[in-house]
Design an enzyme around this catalytic site. Structure first.
Site, PDB file in Angstrom:
ATOM      1  N   GLU A 218       0.932  -0.973  -0.255  1.00  0.00           N
ATOM      2  CA  GLU A 218      -0.191  -0.152   0.274  1.00  0.00           C
ATOM      3  C   GLU A 218       0.312   1.394   0.233  1.00  0.00           C
ATOM      4  OE1 GLU A 218      -2.896  -0.010  -0.231  1.00  0.00           O
ATOM      5  OE2 GLU A 218      -3.965  -1.447   0.369  1.00  0.00           O
ATOM      6  N   ARG A 222       0.667   3.825  -3.680  1.00  0.00           N
ATOM      7  CA  ARG A 222      -0.123   5.320  -2.780  1.00  0.00           C
ATOM      8  C   ARG A 222       1.101   6.312  -2.951  1.00  0.00           C
ATOM      9  NH1 ARG A 222      -5.596   4.254   0.912  1.00  0.00           N
ATOM     10  NH2 ARG A 222      -5.688   1.893  -0.032  1.00  0.00           N
ATOM     11  N   ASP A 351      -5.403 -10.350  -7.596  1.00  0.00           N
ATOM     12  CA  ASP A 351      -4.818  -9.135  -8.414  1.00  0.00           C
ATOM     13  C   ASP A 351      -3.894  -8.615  -9.700  1.00  0.00           C
ATOM     14  OD1 ASP A 351      -5.326  -8.455  -6.172  1.00  0.00           O
ATOM     15  OD2 ASP A 351      -6.754  -6.942  -6.218  1.00  0.00           O
ATOM     16  N   GLU A 485     -12.790  -0.546  -9.134  1.00  0.00           N
ATOM     17  CA  GLU A 485     -12.434  -1.121 -10.549  1.00  0.00           C
ATOM     18  C   GLU A 485     -13.136  -1.615 -11.124  1.00  0.00           C
ATOM     19  OE1 GLU A 485     -10.140  -2.341  -6.963  1.00  0.00           O
ATOM     20  OE2 GLU A 485     -12.272  -2.059  -7.281  1.00  0.00           O
ATOM     21  N   THR A 571      -1.668   0.010 -10.278  1.00  0.00           N
ATOM     22  CA  THR A 571      -2.542   0.357  -9.109  1.00  0.00           C
ATOM     23  C   THR A 571      -3.901   0.791  -8.473  1.00  0.00           C
ATOM     24  OG1 THR A 571      -3.927  -2.783  -8.899  1.00  0.00           O
ATOM     25  CG2 THR A 571      -2.262  -1.386  -7.806  1.00  0.00           C
TER      26      THR A 571
END
Length: 594
Positions: A218, A222, A351, A485, A571
Site C-alpha cells: 500500500e 499510493r 489481482d 475497479e 494499480t
C-alpha cells in the site's frame, strides 16, 4: 483521435487512428483492500437517515462550457536555447475552462499546464463536457471537505467530520488522501488545490516519526506511485526526492533468503515481517508482485539500480518456480521459496500481480518480452481453469481453492475486463480475439452486479451458484467502499472500443454515487448495497480520489488526455510514462546517482 506527447517544453499533437482465502476471522486483520467490512470502517453512531442527503442536482450548466488547452511551461531556473525555440511550437487542444489560478512550480524543470484556449478553436467531439465537469465538481466536494475536516490525516470520516484514524496507515498523519489525490487534481486543472497539497508534502510529509508497521504494497502504490506521477507531470524534483525517500524506507523488507519481500516493515527501525494468518507466514502474490512499475521507473529516473534489482529478483523467482496447472497460488514463503495454500484468485490476494505483468511490458516500450510472455501464459491458465460462463451468458472469473472453483468473483477482480482488453489491443497474436471477448464479458458482468442492487452500486463480491448470478449472498459481501475497479474497466474499454454503453454505464454509476454516497461533507461507503436506505460507513477512502473519480473523469474526456500508448496506470491509478514513447519519462544519465 489526437495523441499528446511532450518534447522538451513543447506540446506536440499527432493524429493516430484507433486500433481496435484465509479464514474470515483472520482476514479481518488484513489490510484495507482485503479486510472484512468491520475493520474497514469501525462503524460509528450514525445510522440510516441521520445524515441529510442532498438532492441529485446538476452542478454545472451546459452554457458555461468553454475551452482549455495543454501546454508545457518553460523551466523557471535554467532555460536553454533549444527550449526557448520549442516554446513557439505549442499546439492547443480544446478543453473546458478551469479557474484562472496560475500554478507555482518554482522547482520544476518543465511541466504540463492546463490553460484557457483561444477563442474559435473547435471543441473535441469525444469530450462529454457536462458529465466530465460534473465529476470534477465531485472531486472538489471530496477534496474541500477533506481539507476542512481532516487535513493532513490519512482519510476523512465525512459524517463524523474528522480524520479516519483506523485506516491502513493508522493514526499517523501521513496525508494519504493528499498524496493519492494530487495527480487527479492536476488532471482536472485544479491547480490551486494541487499547489496546496504540494506545499503540505514539502512542509509536513515525513516517515521519521512513524514507529509502526506499514504495508509495503500500500505504501508503494499510493505514496511512491503518487509521487512518481507528480514528478512525471511537473518535473518538480521534490516529488522525485519524496518517492526515493519512501522507497528507501521499504527496502529492508526485501532482506529475505529468496528476495521475496515481507508484507510489513517498520519504517523507523527496518524490522519486517509477514501477516501471521497468511498461510504460515507467507508473502502475498498481489503485494510482492505489485512493485515492478514503480521500482523500475524509480531506477531509471534516479540512475540507482537498486530498485530495479529488487523487483527483477522477484521476477526471476516467479518465472522459475513450478506453477500448479500454470497458475500462481496467492501465497509464497519468502524463506523457502515454496508455495503456501493452494488458493488462486484474480481478485483479492492475486489481482494486481497479473496487472503488473502486462503493464511492465507496456511501460518498457514493449521491450520487456519476459513480462509479456509470463502474462500470456498466466492468462491462458486462468482462462482454462477459472473463467466460466453462466447459462444466461454472464462471463466471470472464479476464485479457486484446492482445485475447486468457488464460483465467486470479487469486486477487486472487476479490473480484469480492462486487463484483458489491453492484452488484446497492445499485441496482435493468437490470443487477441479471445482476450477481447473475455474483457467485454467480464466488464458486462461487473455492470450486472451493479444494476442488480437497489443502489445500482456493486457489492464487495458476488456469486454464481444455486440459480444466483452476479449477486452477493452473505452479509459480509454486500458492502461498497467507493471502489474503482468496475469504472477502471469502463474507462479502458471505452478507450479501446468507443462503445457508447461504457459511458452510459459510468454516468449511471455517477448518479448512484451522488444519490447514495454523497453527504454534505464528503462521500461515504455503504454497508449494504441492496437496502433501499443503506447505512453509510463514514469513510471517504483515499482511493476514491485517486482512482474512482479519476477513471470517471477520464471516461468522459478525450483520448488525448493520457493516451494509453504513452501512459500506464499503476494499480492505484497513478499514471506513469511509457519509456521511449513519452518524453515526460525523464530518465537520468546512465552514470548519475541521486
Amino acid at each position: 483521435m489526437f495523441l499528446v506527447a511532450m518534447t522538451g517544453v513543447t506540446l506536440i499533437v499527432r493524429q493516430q487512428r484507433y486500433t481496435t482465502h484465509p479464514p474470515a476471522q483472520l482476514q479481518r486483520r488484513y489490510q484495507e483492500r482485503f479486510l472484512n467490512y468491520d475493520d474497514h470502517v469501525r462503524f460509528g453512531v450514525y445510522g440510516e437517515g441521520q445524515e441529510p442527503m442532498p438532492e441529485f442536482t446538476d452542478l454545472v450548466s451546459q452554457k458555461t462550457m468553454e475551452r482549455y488547452s495543454y501546454h508545457s511551461s518553460p523551466r523557471q531556473m535554467v532555460d536553454t536555447a533549444a527550449e526557448s525555440a520549442n516554446k513557439e511550437k505549442n499546439t492547443r487542444i480544446p478543453r473546458t475552462t478551469f479557474d484562472t489560478y496560475q500554478p507555482r512550480y518554482q522547482n520544476a524543470s518543465n511541466w504540463l499546464r492546463i490553460d484557457d484556449a483561444v477563442p474559435g478553436e473547435s471543441v473535441g467531439l469525444s469530450i462529454d463536457h457536462e458529465k466530465r465537469d460534473y465529476v470534477r465538481q465531485m472531486m472538489i466536494h471530496a477534496w474541500s471537505n477533506y481539507k476542512l475536516y481532516a487535513w493532513g490525516k490519512n482519510e476523512l470520516r465525512p459524517l463524523s467530520k474528522r480524520g479516519h484514524s483506523n485506516s491502513i496507515f493508522g493514526s499517523f498523519d501521513l496525508g494519504a488522501t493528499i498524496v493519492d489525490g494530487l495527480d487527479t487534481l492536476y488532471l482536472m486543472g485544479l491547480h490551486k488545490e494541487f499547489d496546496e497539497g504540494r506545499d503540505w508534502v514539502e512542509r509536513k510529509f515525513t516517515l521519521e516519526n512513524v514507529d509502526a508497521d506499514l504495508s509495503v504494497f500500500e505504501t508503494n502504490i499510493r505514496f511512491v506511485g503518487g509521487f512518481l506521477t507528480c514528478y512525471a507531470f511537473t518535473g518538480d524534483r521534490l516529488f522525485l526526492e519524496k518517492a526515493k525517500y519512501v522507497a528507501d524506507k521499504l527496502l529492508p523488507a526485501f532482506q529475505t533468503p529468496t528476495g521475496i519481500p515481507y508484507a510489513l516493515v517498520n519504517v523507523r527501525n527496518g524490522v519486517s515481517k509477514n501477516y501471521g494468518w497468511a498461510s504460515g507466514g507467507s508473502s502475498i502474490l498481489s503485494e510482492f508482485g505489485t512493485l515492478h512499475l514503480e521500482f523500475s521507473y524509480l531506477s531509471d529516473i534516479t540512475g540507482d539500480t537498486v530498485y530495479r534489482d529488487r523487483v527483477q529478483t522477484i521476477r526471476a523467482v516467479l518465472k522459475d518456480i513450478e506453477k500448479p496447472k500454470g497458475l500462481y497460488p496467492n501465497y509464497l514463503n519468502p524463506k523457502t521459496g515454496k508455495w503456501g495454500q493452494q488458493h488462486m484468485s484474480l481478485g483479492a490476494l492475486g489481482d494486481s500481480f497479473y496487472e503488473y505483468l502486462l503493464k511492465a511490458w507496456i511501460q518498457s516500450g514493449h521491450e520487456d518480452d519476459e513480462a509479456r510472455e509470463m502474462y500470456d501464459e498466466a492468462m491462458q491458465a486462468i482462462i482454462q481453469h477459472m473463467v466460466r460462463r453462466t447459462p444466461s451468458g454472464l462471463v466471470y472469473v472464479s476464485d479457486m481453492k484446492f482445485d475447486r472453483l468457488e464460483h465467486k468473483m470479487d469486486h477487486l477482480a472487476c479490473f480484469a475486463g480492462g486487463l484483458f482488453g489491453l492484452g488484446s489491443t497492445t499485441l496482435t497474436n493468437q490470443y487477441s480475439q479471445r482476450y477481447m471477448e473475455i474483457g467485454e464479458g467480464l466488464t458486462n458482468t461487473c455492470h450486472e452486479s451493479y444494476i442488480r442492487t437497489y443502489t445500482r452500486l456493486g457489492p464487495e463480491s458476488f456469486r454464481f451458484n444455486d440459480g444466483v448470478e452476479a449477486k452477493a449472498l452473505k452479509a459480509q459481501e454486500k458492502y461498497y467502499i467507493l471502489r474503482p475497479e468496475t469504472f477502471e474497466s469502463y474507462f479502458i474499454m471505452w478507450r479501446l472500443t468507443h462503445d457508447q454503453k461504457y459511458r452510459e454505464w459510468g454516468w449511471d454509476a455517477v448518479q448512484a454515487l451522488e444519490k447514495h454516497c454523497r453527504t454534505q461533507t464528503g462521500y461515504s461507503g455503504l454497508k449494504n448495497v441492496y437496502h433501499t436506505d443503506p447505512v453509510k460507513d463514514d469513510v471517504q477512502q483515499s482511493f476514491f480520489l485517486a482512482e474512482t473519480l479519476k477513471y470517471l473523469y477520464l471516461l468522459f474526456s478525450d483520448d488525448s488526455l493520457l493516451p494509453l500508448d504513452e501512459w500506464v496506470f499503476n494499480t492505484e491509478a497513478h499514471p506513469l510514462p511509457v519509456k521511449d514513447r513519452n518524453s515526460l519519462y525523464r530518465p537520468a544519465a546512465v552514470s548519475s546517482s541521486p
